[in-house]
Scaffold this motif. Structure first.
Motif: not given
Length: 708
Positions: A625-635
């Motif tokens: 739900i957090e943008p930072a964890e979404q960004a890490l998952a995408q990376a």
């Protein structure tokens, strides 16, 4: 400060030659270190050790006649104990001052440090500097006590009552500060300025030393002695080369630094002479002739341009007669029976085949708990056959088993009985004489390799299989009965065996790529099934082998962090370790490396504290739900496949470099996301994301070990 150079010499009976270099260095440097600690010499003082067969000496520059006085702050006792309510010294303080040679008049010089209950009394004093006589007496006693003496001798002094213990009986002591004698004593001797030169060629007897700085030159000119070990060694080396060149074109003396050191320790004034023996002896294997000349006579055999032994050899004499013919003839006469013995052993041994000697191995004890050499041979044979089956491309198992069967048979020959150093070497000669396959004969010699650090590995795959089998049987068997190295003690050379296995598994990767360490140890363990008292110690042996590998890698220049990071994964294939290390070193040079290593360590700590099992495959995208964890998952989704693909191709450097792009999303994740959220499902999902991150980062090495 007025300083002069110092010379100290102990004149003794013939010192043990193999220990002489170490004795000379230890004597000089311990003496200098003690004088420096007492303020009589400085860190800039130059120390020159001297060591000859009958003397240990040291020349030390810039030594003071008296050390400078030193200001000392003497801690006494707590104020509450030393002073009464009126601030006057208590009996306890007066007693302490008395022990220091002070009285109540020193009370005004007391000072306080600290506060409250920690307040303490100090007094400033001046410690007079040591005189050279006192300081050198202490340094000399320390230097003698710390000598690395291989075996102490006990002898009586001239009074017939006093017993002294030293490496050899001492007969003279010199201590000169400039031109002045320093009055010190040691080993029942009083220092003077007289020493002895060469027994037969000295022009003065005794040699009266005039000044500390003239020691080496006076001994050379009046005593006919080269006192400096390194100079004497260089003189011998030059004379050997010159004598070889004069003996014939392209001849050279055998290269043996240990022999050169030993001969240097045996002579005071070297004189190299050229000798010959009957060329008929050259029919004996040259290893036998070379060994008997080196070990028994301390001669330097001469080799031709192809490394073949000639019938010429060099002798390092301790005398220089005008006509050396008597010395040459004497050495030629002495060497003949030695070579004749080798010839006799060789001829007698060849009257029996190696195979006929194999049953005799059952009568030779290997180890009380592991049976005879015959039982050991059968285990090595089974292990060698199993290893040969794994070699790529596969070698005939029969060759490896045949070589293992015969590998220890030469232990029962007369030649190896006389010269144990020739085991394996003579086995090859005798196997060829018996008509064995050339690969089998070669493997018999090579199965002991590598014998020492830097030694060659076995030349053939058959030799490789038997060498691995021999070392594996030794390690697995001895660990299995509780025989492990302790401290400096390693009577079965298990550390050397472990390093031999490491080298073969790494350097022979092309033929052993289907044989990981655990599989090798499993083969070894299987050979001991049914041996009474044996317990499987494969895991302990694996840890021991990896420990030896770690030490070797650190000696090669890799840092402890780099080595720990790679070996933490317990890679099955040791041949991969150097490539992984190079990848880790390349990764460490990246600007993102430090932050990623620290993050990896943080991830590991978080996952260790998790109260539930965490799976890297349990990520639920809907709970990111957090943008930072979404960004890490995408990376991770974009970068991990790149790293995995490079890893699959064994391109470990590319695999680690691909991870550098994770730095920004990892930093943002830890800045903006609370991992241990109150919602259990959310917390579990974030832990799974971290587990996926850890899995992606730690394929090549445990990068957390790189964190400061």
């Amino acid at each position: 400060m007025n300083t002069q150079n110092l010379l100290v010499e102990l004149f003794v009976e013939e010192l043990p030659p193999k220990a002489l270099p170490a004795l000379g260095e230890a004597f000089a440097h311990t003496l200098a270190a003690s004088l420096q600690a007492q303020g009589l010499a400085s860190a800039d003082s130059v120390v020159t050790p001297y060591a000859s067969p009958r003397r240990l000496a040291a020349h030390i520059t810039a030594v003071a006649a008296k050390a400078a006085d030193r200001a000392l702050a003497q801690k006494l006792m707590p104020v509450a104990v030393g002073l009464d309510a009126d601030g006057k010294p208590t009996p306890a303080l007066l007693k302490k001052l008395g022990a220091l040679g002070l009285d109540a008049d020193a009370a005004p010089r007391l000072r306080r440090e600290g506060e409250g209950k920690a307040e303490t009394l100090f007094i400033d004093t001046v410690a007079p500097g040591a005189s050279l006589a006192d300081g050198l007496q202490k340094a000399l006693a320390e230097a003698i006590a710390k000598l690395p003496i291989p075996k102490v001798m006990a002898y009586q002094l001239a009074d017939g009552w006093t017993t002294v213990k030293f490496v050899r009986p001492a007969h003279g002591l010199v201590a000169l500060h400039g031109a002045d004698v320093v009055p010190v004593q040691a080993l029942g001797l009083t220092a003077g300025r007289e020493t002895q030169g060469h027994r037969f060629e000295a022009s003065a007897d005794p040699v009266t030393l005039r000044h500390a700085d003239g020691y080496a030159e006076q001994l050379r000119t009046e005593g006919a002695v080269i006192a400096n070990f390194a100079e004497r060694r260089d003189t011998i080396a030059r004379q050997l080369s010159a004598a070889a060149a004069a003996a014939g074109e392209h001849l050279r003396p055998i290269d043996d630094p240990a022999l050169l050191d030993e001969v240097t320790a045996l002579v005071e004034r070297p004189n190299v002479l050229r000798c010959e023996f009957d060329p008929a002896f050259l029919a004996v294997p040259q290893e036998c002739l070379i060994l008997t000349m080196k070990a028994n006579q301390k001669y330097f055999p001469l080799l031709d341009a192809e490394g073949k032994l000639t019938h010429r050899f060099l002798v390092v004499s301790n005398i220089s007669p005008a006509d050396p013919s008597a010395v040459i003839q004497g050495n030629e006469r002495v060497v003949r029976p030695r070579l004749a013995d080798a010839q006799f052993f060789f001829e007698q041994d060849r009257k029996r085949t190696l195979e006929s000697r194999v049953p005799g191995l059952d009568k030779v004890v290997y180890h009380a708990k592991l049976g005879s050499q015959g039982e050991r041979m059968r285990r090595v044979r089974a292990i060698a056959g199993a290893i040969a089956a794994e070699i790529v491309p596969a070698r005939p198992v029969a060759l490896a088993e045949r070589a293992a069967l015969l590998a220890k048979a030469d232990l029962l020959t007369d030649m190896v009985g006389e010269f144990p150093e020739l085991q394996g070497i003579m086995g090859r000669y005798y196997a060829l004489h018996d008509g064995e396959d050339a690969l089998v004969a070669e493997a018999i010699e090579d199965h002991y390799k590598p014998r020492f650090s830097g030694d060659h590995l076995p030349r053939s795959d058959v030799g490789l299989a038997v060498a691995l089998a021999d070392k594996t049987e030794t390690l697995v068997g001895l660990f299995g009965i509780g025989e492990r190295p302790t401290g400096d003690k390693d009577p079965f050379a298990l550390r050397r065996h472990a390093l031999g296995i490491v080298r073969m598994l790494i350097e022979k990767e092309n033929v052993l790529r289907s044989l990981p360490l655990t599989a090798l140890l499993a083969i070894g363990n299987a050979a001991f099934q049914g041996v009474a008292g044996y317990l499987d110690a494969s895991e302990e042996v694996a840890a021991f082998v990896l420990e030896r590998l770690a030490n070797a890698l650190r000696e090669q220049g890799y840092t402890a962090q780099e080595v720990d990071a790679v070996l933490a994964l317990r890679s099955e294939m040791l041949a991969e370790v150097p490539r992984r290390l190079d990848a880790v070193r390349a990764f460490s040079a990246l600007p993102e490396a430090a932050a990623l290593a620290a993050a990896n360590k943080r991830v590991g700590n978080i996952l260790k504290k998790s109260e539930v099992a965490v799976s890297a495959d349990a990520i639920d995208p809907s709970r990111l739900i957090e943008p930072a964890e979404q960004a890490l998952a995408q990376a991770l989704q974009a970068i991990a496949p790149q790293a995995d693909a490079a890893y699959a191709q064994a391109d470990y450097t590319a695999s680690l470099k691909a991870l550098a792009a994770l730095k920004a999303p990892v930093d943002a994740f830890f800045d903006q996301v609370m991992v241990n959220a109150e919602d259990p499902a959310l917390r579990a999902n974030r832990l799974a994301l971290l587990a996926r991150l850890q899995s992606a980062m730690n394929q090549v090495a445990d990068l957390s070990r790189l964190a400061a």
